[in-house]
Design an enzyme around this catalytic site. Sequence first.
Site: not given
Lengths: 165, 207
Positions: A28, A33, A50
Amino acid sequence: MPNDPAAPVVPVAIGRWAVAAAPAQLRTLLGSCVGVALHDRAAKVGGLAHVVLPDSRGDVAHPGKYADTAIPALIADIERAIRGKAAGRLVAKLAGGASMFQTGPDPPSRNIGRMNQEAVEAILAALRIPILGRDLGGEGGRNMILDPATGRVWIRSPGGDGREI
Amino acid sequence: MIELTDVQRRMLRTVLGLGAEGASRALSRWLGMDVRLTLGEVEQVDLEAAAGALGPPESLVAACAMGLTGGLGGSMLLCFEDRAGLALADLLLRQPVGTSAEWGEVERSAAMETANIVGCAYLNALAAHLPAGADSGLAPTPPTFLHEFAGSLIEFAVMGQAAELDRVLLAGTTFEAAGAGDLGWTLLFVPDAPSLAALAAALDGSA
C-alpha cells in the site's frame, strides 16, 4: 527489499484492507494514513489495512476507512484465512502517519497522521497485539510492503532507499 | 454528507473555469508565451478513484502545495511529471528544454514562483465571481515543494474532505501551450469539507 520481486502483489487501496498468504505480498501507499500490517507467523498469513481516520463515529458503511472498524475487520478476515482464532497469534508493524504540507491556517489534516497513529496503537494494545516495528510520522509518503511468508515489512520513501522495519 | 447537485456542480464548474481563465492570463504573462488552463470534470469520486487523479499512485511527481486562507479552506497543488516540471524551469531560465536534469534550488524556486502566480491568479478570479462570504480574503499560503508519490500527495490533500465525506471533490486543470500541446502540468483545487459545503450553499443562494 522483498526477497522475491516476482511474487504476486496484492495492492491495498486507501480505506481498504486485504489478507494474503505466502508467497503473495501486500502493498500500500501511504501519506497521512497509517498502514497496519498484522502477521500470523505459524500460518504464514498476513493482513494489511490502510487506515484513513481514527474513529468511525458510528459509520458502518466504510469499515476500512477507520481504525476502530478496519482493525477488527482485518482480524476477522485473517481468522477466516487461518480457519481459527487469531488471539495470541498476531504481531503488528505500522507505517505512515505523515504530515506532508500545510493546507491552511488551521487545517483538520494537520494532526490526522498523529491521531491515526494514536488510535491504531490504542486499539492494538487493547487487543494485546504486540507492535514489533514502526515507521511513523515525518513529512513524506511511504510505499509499504508486507511479506506474509516472513512477516517482514519494507518501506520505501520517494527517491530514497528501502528499509525494513 | 455534502453531495453536490447537478446544478451546483455546473455552477461550480463555471466559477472554477473563470479561475482557470484568470490563471491562464497570469501564466502567459509570466512565461512570455500563450498558455491555456483547461478545467476538467468537476465531480465527486470515492477515495480510491481520487488516489489516481495524478496518474499511477506510485509514480513520483513534483508538486508545489499551497493551503487556502480566507473565505475557503483546503489546498491547491501544482503538479508536474519530472520531465515536464524541469521543462518549466528551462522555459523560465531561457535555456533549451532538457537543460535542467534535476530538482535543484533554482528549479524548485522556478516551480514555486510559478505556483504562487498561478495560485494567486486562480483564487483572485475565483473570489471575484464567488458570492459574498466565500470570497473574503481568499489567498494561497506560500508554496511548499514536494517530490512525492502521486498517491500520497492526493491522500494528504483530500484529508480535509475525507474526514467528513465518503466522496471527495478535486477539480483538475491541465495546461496547454500554443504549438507545444499538453505541458504535462496539473493544477488541483481541493476545498476542505466545510468550504465545499459553503460553496454549495453560496452557489445555491446565487442561482
